[in-house]
Write a protein that holds these residues in place. Structure first.
Motif, PDB file in Angstrom:
ATOM      1  N   LEU A   1     -13.295   2.839  14.557  1.00 52.70           N
ATOM      2  CA  LEU A   1     -14.242   2.202  15.467  1.00 52.70           C
ATOM      3  C   LEU A   1     -15.053   3.255  16.220  1.00 52.70           C
ATOM      4  N   LEU A   2     -14.370   4.265  16.729  1.00 48.37           N
ATOM      5  CA  LEU A   2     -15.118   5.271  17.477  1.00 48.37           C
ATOM      6  C   LEU A   2     -16.005   6.089  16.541  1.00 48.37           C
TER       7      LEU A   2
ATOM      8  N   ALA B   1     -15.962  13.799  26.766  1.00 47.06           N
ATOM      9  CA  ALA B   1     -14.689  13.415  26.161  1.00 47.06           C
ATOM     10  C   ALA B   1     -13.994  12.367  27.020  1.00 47.06           C
ATOM     11  N   ASN B   2     -14.117  12.532  28.307  1.00 47.14           N
ATOM     12  CA  ASN B   2     -13.471  11.628  29.246  1.00 47.14           C
ATOM     13  C   ASN B   2     -14.050  10.209  29.147  1.00 47.14           C
ATOM     14  N   ALA B   3     -15.361  10.131  29.088  1.00 49.40           N
ATOM     15  CA  ALA B   3     -16.008   8.820  28.940  1.00 49.40           C
ATOM     16  C   ALA B   3     -15.633   8.198  27.602  1.00 49.40           C
ATOM     17  N   ALA B   4     -15.548   9.041  26.569  1.00 50.91           N
ATOM     18  CA  ALA B   4     -15.107   8.534  25.267  1.00 50.91           C
ATOM     19  C   ALA B   4     -13.689   7.986  25.373  1.00 50.91           C
ATOM     20  N   GLY B   5     -12.850   8.705  26.127  1.00 48.66           N
ATOM     21  CA  GLY B   5     -11.485   8.228  26.327  1.00 48.66           C
ATOM     22  C   GLY B   5     -11.451   6.874  27.001  1.00 48.66           C
ATOM     23  N   GLN B   6     -12.354   6.670  27.940  1.00 44.44           N
ATOM     24  CA  GLN B   6     -12.423   5.376  28.629  1.00 44.44           C
ATOM     25  C   GLN B   6     -12.704   4.267  27.620  1.00 44.44           C
ATOM     26  N   VAL B   7     -13.691   4.469  26.765  1.00 43.76           N
ATOM     27  CA  VAL B   7     -14.010   3.463  25.740  1.00 43.76           C
ATOM     28  C   VAL B   7     -12.844   3.313  24.768  1.00 43.76           C
ATOM     29  N   ALA B   8     -12.295   4.452  24.349  1.00 42.50           N
ATOM     30  CA  ALA B   8     -11.222   4.418  23.354  1.00 42.50           C
ATOM     31  C   ALA B   8      -9.979   3.713  23.887  1.00 42.50           C
ATOM     32  N   SER B   9      -9.699   3.891  25.173  1.00 38.47           N
ATOM     33  CA  SER B   9      -8.536   3.219  25.759  1.00 38.47           C
ATOM     34  C   SER B   9      -8.661   1.713  25.622  1.00 38.47           C
ATOM     35  N   VAL B  10      -9.848   1.228  25.924  1.00 41.30           N
ATOM     36  CA  VAL B  10     -10.075  -0.208  25.852  1.00 41.30           C
ATOM     37  C   VAL B  10      -9.978  -0.679  24.407  1.00 41.30           C
ATOM     38  N   VAL B  11     -10.577   0.103  23.508  1.00 42.10           N
ATOM     39  CA  VAL B  11     -10.495  -0.245  22.090  1.00 42.10           C
ATOM     40  C   VAL B  11      -9.034  -0.273  21.648  1.00 42.10           C
TER      41      VAL B  11
ATOM     42  N   VAL C   1     -17.498  -3.571  19.020  1.00 45.63           N
ATOM     43  CA  VAL C   1     -16.058  -3.684  19.245  1.00 45.63           C
ATOM     44  C   VAL C   1     -15.623  -5.146  19.236  1.00 45.63           C
ATOM     45  N   GLY C   2     -16.401  -5.983  19.893  1.00 45.74           N
ATOM     46  CA  GLY C   2     -16.036  -7.402  19.980  1.00 45.74           C
ATOM     47  C   GLY C   2     -15.977  -8.067  18.619  1.00 45.74           C
ATOM     48  N   THR C   3     -16.871  -7.675  17.725  1.00 44.31           N
ATOM     49  CA  THR C   3     -16.874  -8.282  16.391  1.00 44.31           C
ATOM     50  C   THR C   3     -15.695  -7.782  15.553  1.00 44.31           C
ATOM     51  N   LEU C   4     -15.433  -6.480  15.633  1.00 42.43           N
ATOM     52  CA  LEU C   4     -14.386  -5.930  14.770  1.00 42.43           C
ATOM     53  C   LEU C   4     -12.992  -6.169  15.342  1.00 42.43           C
ATOM     54  N   VAL C   5     -12.866  -6.180  16.664  1.00 46.29           N
ATOM     55  CA  VAL C   5     -11.562  -6.422  17.292  1.00 46.29           C
ATOM     56  C   VAL C   5     -11.720  -7.482  18.369  1.00 46.29           C
TER      57      VAL C   5
ATOM     58  N   LEU D   1     -11.860  -7.057  27.561  1.00 46.20           N
ATOM     59  CA  LEU D   1     -11.809  -5.742  28.192  1.00 46.20           C
ATOM     60  C   LEU D   1     -13.129  -5.000  28.026  1.00 46.20           C
ATOM     61  N   ILE D   2     -13.560  -4.840  26.790  1.00 47.40           N
ATOM     62  CA  ILE D   2     -14.778  -4.066  26.563  1.00 47.40           C
ATOM     63  C   ILE D   2     -15.987  -4.816  27.115  1.00 47.40           C
ATOM     64  N   GLY D   3     -15.953  -6.134  26.984  1.00 48.62           N
ATOM     65  CA  GLY D   3     -17.080  -6.934  27.456  1.00 48.62           C
ATOM     66  C   GLY D   3     -17.297  -6.785  28.950  1.00 48.62           C
ATOM     67  N   MET D   4     -16.237  -6.803  29.732  1.00 52.72           N
ATOM     68  CA  MET D   4     -16.393  -6.731  31.181  1.00 52.72           C
ATOM     69  C   MET D   4     -16.759  -5.315  31.622  1.00 52.72           C
ATOM     70  N   LEU D   5     -16.128  -4.309  30.985  1.00 50.14           N
ATOM     71  CA  LEU D   5     -16.489  -2.923  31.318  1.00 50.14           C
ATOM     72  C   LEU D   5     -17.972  -2.694  31.047  1.00 50.14           C
TER      73      LEU D   5
END
Ligand code: NA
Ligand code: NA
Ligand code: NA
Lengths: 375, 134, 375, 134, 375, 134
Positions: free
Chosen positions: B21-22, A352-362, A217-221, A227-231
């Motif tokens: 990304l996902l 799905a919920n955990a995916a949502g957590q990652v997706a929110s940050v993305v 994520v950090g490389t592409l965005v 956000l993603i780094g700290m999580l």
């Protein structure tokens, strides 16, 4: 002996009471009521309410130069450190196991971010600037620190209402989701059972997950890196098992201290003239819209997956893709049990919920990137 | 309508990026799991839900994850439900008492952070999810 | 609809990946491996690795102006507050009893600092500037906060590799010391048993010790005041028994929070162009040299004491004078037991070890004084 | 060779100062001990080592003092060694259970900070080193 | 080889020892003695003593630009954040129940602030400036954070001695109060028993109390907003029961960390030239006067209440109106029991004591308002 | 004497304001209590003092509230006095052990923060002050 000047001095406070400040103190009372009596995210809303009350008292020295609320604001809001530190603590308490066992659920998390962009469009149409619209949209991330981080960069003058909306509505997830789910699904769909299979997730995989996600994520965005780094830092510390002292400190001492400071600082931004605009009302309404669209998009996308898989995916788990971890997953499970008490979807919903957590940050990072913020 | 156009562009680009990304992540995770070569074994829904509740109970401690729901599961007191689940699973498990995870134990005696699922969690939380008794 | 500009924006991250940043991310993986799989000082190395990874992601906002890693760096590295706060916690957990019962061991601590100056000379000969050489030499203090403090003042651009070297090699003490000890001593020497006598150290003496050391060292070497003062403050709080809440806070909450922040901040200094020099390689090699010379000097000086005392001092306890409290003392005990399982030297080694802790700090201050830094 | 000369000067000055300062400290400490007038009593090496391990166990909690060594003492499991030591000393000691030091007890139930020497430490840590039963 | 310059460098520390700095280090030893051996508020006095010692070592780098004590001072004293944070913790541990059940005790708290103004007058007569006089007077608030806050604004150069006086004398409350009480009351008065009645204080009332007090005091005396606001924030968090993590963090982790930092920073202001004036001696003497006048005024006012109520109020509970919660109330109970072991006044004294706590803060704000400080 | 005059003015104004503000607070609190409509019931002094001690014991944990007094009440050891009080009250109370307040329990095993009144407090601290068994 007591001269004119002294009297003026003594009445200074009373003379500086305005209807705006009184109204805002009333708002702080409402927030306190929600936090204490209704148990709406009290850890955030009570400090926010206190900060709002203290900032709106006449001539409040707390928001003057060197005033404590100002100091706290500069300590961790201006530079976005507070929401990021809270993310370390969240990462330290989040187990991505359900997602790792079932990676295809990842896409449900993506669908649950649709409300962000719908809301952005609505906000544009209501006359908000692009930056403001994106900040309002980010309520649809349904993730406190992401909302604070993004709106703190794009529209800091709206930080107060956006944060309040984000956390209040998050408390309302158990009320918002069920009707939407029922509206969009048939009883038959809701009764689909999903089988479980379990596989051991190796410690190596668990440790690699936060690292891979951060680098990818950090490389592409790049805007999503903080956000993603700290999580993922919190999650890495947890899964590594090598630094339990730091993991615990992140999830407890640091999280508690930062939450108090963050809430007070955000509350202190809610002063009369800026808050008392129709825009605030719009924000509150659009926030609900964002939640609803997120949930609907999640369910609809899950219906597509169900169709593609030949009827093997219960579409209601899509509603858990909005994030609000782990509350949304629990709500999904409850809705499922209303039609079939023996239907256990929780683990799928957690994925799905955990995916949502990652997706929110993305999505937060993507939004910042699209706005070209900061560079 | 310039605004609307820009907004739609944002939506397409934004959702496109998020999905890409996902999707990429999906691919990577699948690859990792293939490389891990761990067998996938069917488990009962009850085992799965107990494990899921354990994970949720830990996450409840995170700031911004409070649960204002009434502590019932379909009308039954949640503690009771949890207790029943635990009872039905107990004979399959060896209890590793000493490894009670630090997350739950730092303020002992207090029920401060304990959600209704802790009872379940306490029993299973030291296992990575491998209910086959592996 | 999607124009050129947008595409450029979206590819910004990927386009800014450089081989240096990829290499540094690889370095961060190595550090994570050492921390997690090899258990090399994970409390420091894992945050350092994370900081390094996050700083080297393309266009990382975390090290931009107001980026969180930058904020942490300015919060406690620039002003040296973080290493000093960690010293308070170390002092609060260090019992100088073994030294107080046996004060002549103090000199063994002095001998164990010889590696600092040898390494300084080697570094000079390799072409480093005097300030850089002194910073590399201070790895020989074999004490994390001292190394960070001194190099942070003299050569902040080398903070990353020096800290990594200091903490990694400290984890290697059990591997580095034994061969050196065996090389320099005969089996007969290693089998010398040392009798014990015990005396009650009064509470008054225990309380006076940190005060006396602070005033003595602080007066004679003002540059050492912060280091010795904070170490001894922690010890004073502990021995006084009057402020247990503060002692505990220093050793736990404050120490944990500061360690996390310190590690992240130091890791963030390890960015491509500065790190990827042959000088970094030299630092890593010279660090090992510093450790080895320290140990050798300690043992040789202990041999002199043995000769002076007519054979009553086991020379291997000299190796504990390097500091690395209490690990070095344990290693010495283990080496002694290899030749004679009934030979218990641990308490003597602990005395030398505690002396080494004090001597390391003194040496750090002396080095700063000789360099005339800051003042 | 100007560099070398400067380096040597640093070395002589530096080591000289370090030795002088610690020598001065030696003098002061000796003086204090003389003034304290506490008698010096021989003790067995085993008693000394148990006390030393107690001190080391507390210091292990300090940041930057982790012990990556295998938990054995010359091939014997460290816990066993500690247990034996404790047993041999026990009859000399009155156990003051209630004064368990806070350093060890703040996260009870967890073994988070417990090194292999804690067992030893727990027994003796409330005593200043006075194994004569003074 | 060792030149003139090097020798000068090495003797720099010793050459910069002055009699003032030696005297101040002596003062720090006295404070340590009081803290450790006499148990005078060690949580504050030990860090203050340490800060004083470290600041007075020759050429101390700790109070130089970027020195750690300076950093701590700027972190929380300049902006008054530290005393305010400590107030949050105090509020989180204070139960205003005794006052809520018996609101008429409130006036006893007001009377116990008289010493502030008497002392102000004495200080003026001794030649102190108005701001300095008010700062000395505030010792009569008998409340640490209030004293630090007010004097930090009005006369920061006197922060050291004022804080030391405030906390030392607070430890002396059990010695100062009894003779004053006995002098001003007859045995018959001291033997008056006061009946108890109990009423359930609803949770709603307990939650409304801190909010009402904040809004009331903050509106009428804006200068008191930070003090009363933070005290009442802690109390609100406690009584709400909704944010136990934050309540605990305020009363423990945050309080401990801030206390250590606050003490060190205040101690560091006690450097030679500023401290070693007759003014410091005057401050110490006037501080005792403030305490004594407070207690006397409290008792005399309670005598008036006793007269008005027809003999139903034991005048000695007036002495608890000075604040110093809950110590003063305990002392009053002890004095009562000396004449009649069966006389239980503690709950009434606690009510007066809690009123004194509120009144102290109000008085601090009033004083700032009257001085027109800050705008 | 200009100073004196100014000082007196400050005193009159200052004490006037403090009394006015607290008087206002008195009025408000009385009003609230009237609205609350809770009956006021006489209780014994011993019950009152036990409750007061509980409150004081919690406040002792606040920074700047240490108690350097000798732990005696009129010559009797304070613990004994507390124990007697507790004993005489015990039969009136139902003990709710499980709700031990977090303030006291975070560092269990340690007596770090425990004042001599904790014993008393532990018994009653979960009650709002309603000794009538309401
Ligand atoms: Na979301
Ligand atoms: Na060393
Ligand atoms: Na007062």
């Amino acid at each position: 002996m007591i001269d004119q000047e002294t009297i003026v001095l003594l009445l200074k406070g009373v003379n500086n009471v305005t209807w705006q400040s009184m109204f805002m103190i009333g708002v702080s009372f409402v927030l306190m009521y929600l936090a204490i009596a209704k148990d709406y995210e009290p850890l955030l809303l009570l400090p926010i309410a206190a900060g709002c009350m203290l900032a709106n008292l006449p001539l409040s020295p707390m928001i003057a130069e060197d005033g404590m609320l100002k100091v706290l604001y500069n300590m961790g809001i201006t530079n976005e450190m507070f929401p990021l530190l809270i993310f370390v603590g969240i990462g330290a308490l989040t187990d991505f196991g359900p997602l790792l066992e079932n990676p295809r659920l990842v896409l449900l998390g993506a669908a649950g971010q649709f409300g962000i962009f719908m809301t952005l469009i609505f906000a544009l149409l209501l006359g908000f600037t692009p930056n403001e619209s994106a900040s309002i949209g980010i309520i649809g991330a349904i993730d406190g620190p992401t909302s604070i981080y993004v709106s703190g960069i794009l529209a800091p003058h709206m930080l107060g209402p956006i944060t309040v909306a984000a956390y209040s509505y998050m408390s309302l997830v158990p009320i918002i989701l069920p009707p939407i789910i029922r509206l969009l699904t048939s009883k038959q769909e809701r009764m689909i059972r999903m089988p479980y299979s379990s596989r051991k997730i190796s410690r190596r995989t668990r440790i690699m997950f936060p690292i891979v996600v951060t680098v990818l994520v950090g490389t592409l965005v790049p805007f999503a890196t903080p956000l993603i780094g700290m999580l993922m830092l919190g999650n890495l510390m947890k899964e590594s098992g090598a630094v339990e002292r730091l993991t615990k400190a992140s999830a407890a001492e640091i999280a508690n201290t930062v939450t108090l400071f963050l809430g007070l600082a955000i509350g202190s931004t809610m002063v009369g003239s800026e808050f008392l605009k129709t825009s605030t009302l719009f924000i509150l309404v659009l926030g609900i819209v964002a939640f609803a669209v997120d949930a609907a998009a999640g369910v609809m996308f899950a219906k597509v997956l169900n169709w593609l898989s030949g009827g093997k995916v219960n579409p209601i788990i899509g509603a858990a893709g909005i994030s609000a971890f782990p509350m949304a997953a629990r709500v999904v499970q409850r809705v499922a049990q209303e039609d079939d008490f023996e239907n256990f979807l929780l683990m799928h919903a957690m994925g799905a919920n955990a995916a949502g957590q990652v997706a929110s940050v993305v999505a937060g990072g993507v939004l910042l990137a699209l706005m070209g913020a900061g560079g | 309508m310039e605004n609307l156009e820009w907004g739609l562009k944002m939506t397409v680009l934004g959702m496109g990026l998020v999905f890409s990304l996902l999707g990429l992540l999906w691919g990577l995770l699948t690859l990792v799991l293939v490389l891990d070569k761990e067998p996938s074994v069917p488990v009962s829904a009850k085992e799965a839900i107990a494990e899921a509740e354990r994970i949720a109970a830990v996450a409840d401690d995170a700031v911004g994850a409070q649960v204002p729901e009434p502590a019932t599961v379909n009308g039954m007191p949640a503690d009771l439900v949890a207790a029943i689940m635990v009872a039905t699973m107990k004979h399959k498990l060896t209890l590793r008492r000493q490894a009670a995870p630090f997350m739950r134990s730092y303020w002992p005696g207090s029920k401060m952070f304990a959600s209704r699922w802790v009872a379940t969690g306490r029993v299973r939380q030291n296992y990575s999810w491998q209910p086959r008794g592996k």
